[in-house]
Design a protein around this motif. Structure first.
Motif, short mmCIF file in Angstrom:
data_model
loop_
_atom_site.label_atom_id
_atom_site.label_comp_id
_atom_site.label_asym_id
_atom_site.label_seq_id
_atom_site.Cartn_x
_atom_site.Cartn_y
_atom_site.Cartn_z
N LEU A 163 17.26 3.17 0.56
CA LEU A 163 17.13 3.53 -0.84
C LEU A 163 16.23 4.75 -0.98
CD1 LEU A 163 16.23 0.00 -2.27
CD2 LEU A 163 18.43 1.16 -2.50
N ASN A 164 16.61 5.64 -1.85
CA ASN A 164 15.73 6.72 -2.27
C ASN A 164 15.29 6.39 -3.68
OD1 ASN A 164 15.91 8.33 0.09
ND2 ASN A 164 17.96 8.92 -0.55
N LEU A 165 13.98 6.26 -3.86
CA LEU A 165 13.44 5.83 -5.14
C LEU A 165 12.49 6.89 -5.70
CD1 LEU A 165 12.60 2.16 -4.13
CD2 LEU A 165 14.62 2.96 -5.37
N ALA A 166 12.41 6.92 -7.02
CA ALA A 166 11.48 7.82 -7.70
C ALA A 166 10.43 6.97 -8.42
CB ALA A 166 12.23 8.69 -8.70
N LEU A 167 9.17 7.30 -8.18
CA LEU A 167 8.08 6.57 -8.83
C LEU A 167 8.06 6.90 -10.31
CD1 LEU A 167 5.58 4.73 -8.46
CD2 LEU A 167 4.24 6.83 -8.10
N ARG A 172 -3.35 0.32 -11.42
CA ARG A 172 -4.27 -0.44 -10.57
C ARG A 172 -4.99 -1.46 -11.41
NH1 ARG A 172 -6.65 4.80 -7.41
NH2 ARG A 172 -4.66 5.35 -6.48
N PHE A 173 -5.19 -2.64 -10.85
CA PHE A 173 -5.88 -3.72 -11.54
C PHE A 173 -7.23 -3.98 -10.87
CE2 PHE A 173 -1.40 -4.26 -12.37
CZ PHE A 173 -1.36 -4.52 -13.73
N GLY A 174 -8.14 -4.56 -11.64
CA GLY A 174 -9.50 -4.80 -11.17
C GLY A 174 -9.58 -5.62 -9.90
N GLY A 175 -8.68 -6.57 -9.71
CA GLY A 175 -8.72 -7.43 -8.53
C GLY A 175 -8.11 -6.81 -7.29
N GLY A 176 -7.62 -5.57 -7.40
CA GLY A 176 -7.06 -4.89 -6.23
C GLY A 176 -5.55 -4.83 -6.18
N THR A 177 -4.86 -5.54 -7.06
CA THR A 177 -3.40 -5.47 -7.11
C THR A 177 -2.99 -4.11 -7.68
OG1 THR A 177 -3.14 -7.86 -7.36
CG2 THR A 177 -1.33 -6.49 -8.17
N VAL A 178 -1.91 -3.57 -7.14
CA VAL A 178 -1.36 -2.30 -7.61
C VAL A 178 0.09 -2.54 -8.03
CG1 VAL A 178 -0.76 0.07 -6.97
CG2 VAL A 178 -2.86 -0.97 -6.07
N TYR A 179 0.43 -2.05 -9.22
CA TYR A 179 1.79 -2.14 -9.76
C TYR A 179 2.47 -0.80 -9.56
CZ TYR A 179 5.44 -2.00 -13.39
OH TYR A 179 6.61 -1.85 -14.07
N LEU A 180 3.69 -0.84 -9.02
CA LEU A 180 4.51 0.35 -8.81
C LEU A 180 5.89 0.10 -9.39
CD1 LEU A 180 3.55 0.85 -5.06
CD2 LEU A 180 2.66 2.16 -7.00
N ARG A 181 6.32 1.00 -10.27
CA ARG A 181 7.67 0.89 -10.86
C ARG A 181 8.48 2.08 -10.38
NH1 ARG A 181 10.02 2.70 -15.82
NH2 ARG A 181 7.98 3.40 -16.52
N TYR A 182 9.67 1.77 -9.83
CA TYR A 182 10.55 2.78 -9.28
C TYR A 182 11.94 2.70 -9.90
CZ TYR A 182 7.26 3.23 -5.35
OH TYR A 182 6.15 3.43 -4.58
N HIS A 183 12.61 3.83 -9.93
CA HIS A 183 14.03 3.90 -10.29
C HIS A 183 14.78 4.51 -9.11
CE1 HIS A 183 12.47 4.16 -14.59
NE2 HIS A 183 13.11 3.01 -14.49
N PRO A 184 16.06 4.19 -8.94
CA PRO A 184 16.82 4.89 -7.90
C PRO A 184 16.80 6.40 -8.17
CG PRO A 184 18.02 2.97 -8.68
CD PRO A 184 16.84 3.16 -9.60
N ALA A 185 16.59 7.16 -7.11
CA ALA A 185 16.51 8.63 -7.24
C ALA A 185 17.91 9.24 -7.30
CB ALA A 185 15.73 9.22 -6.08
#
Length: 185
Positions: A163-167, A172-185
């Motif tokens: 897959l080629n994805l575009a961010l 970033r959340f206080g507890g260290g979790t990171v959210y990333l949302r991608y769409h197909p490029a």
């Protein structure tokens, strides 16, 4: 046309469950859970594999359990309001409201669901998501990276698929979790 979204909480090494099938390391804190609720609120239909459905059906009655956090009660209401389609060859009948069983995953049927739906759909469960990804049905990837390495288990993303994805978004959340949302490029 509605979008099909794959949302997963995963370890840094790419797993949604560890080698023993445990998920407790992935339980979202209140900040992440509230964010997930806002992402899930517009969803009209959940597509699940059997194992993910068996995990998520907890939310059918979670609001009746004493001591629930408000964020959990909110999620229970969101989940209960949505339709659920469970893909399983072994599950005899659904045990939750607004749920139907399909024996086989049919990409053409899912395309028709997307075309007819006025609200987005999500696909849950790595094995079912892998089929949707391989069929080119997933329009958005919502990945939550938890600061944990579990060393093996159920992979969040399928092997043998490129897959080629575009961010599109990150948070970033206080507890260290990171959210990333991608769409197909």
């Amino acid at each position: 046309m509605a979008q099909l979204i794959y949302s997963a909480i995963m370890s840094l090494d790419g797993y949604i469950a560890d080698a023993d099938g445990r998920l407790e390391w992935a339980e979202p804190d209140e900040e992440v859970h509230a964010f997930v609720n806002e992402l899930e609120r517009p969803v009209g239909t959940y597509l699940y594999g059997r194992r993910m459905y068996e995990t998520m059906r907890y939310w059918e009655t979670a609001d009746a359990e004493p001591g629930q956090r408000p964020v959990s009660l909110d999620f229970a209401r969101i989940w209960q309001a949505a339709d659920k389609i469970v893909y399983s060859t072994t599950l005899p009948a659904p045990v939750t409201a607004k749920t139907r069983i399909e024996r086989d995953f049919d990409p053409d049927q899912v395309r028709k669901l997307k075309e007819a739906a006025d609200r987005d759909l999500t696909v849950g469960g790595a094995h079912l998501a892998a089929q949707a990804i391989a069929a080119g049905l997933v329009d958005e990837y919502q990945l939550f990276l938890v600061p944990a390495v579990v060393g093996g288990g159920t992979r969040a993303l399928p092997d043998q698929v490129r897959l080629n994805l575009a961010l599109a978004e990150e948070r970033r959340f206080g507890g260290g979790t990171v959210y990333l949302r991608y769409h197909p490029a």
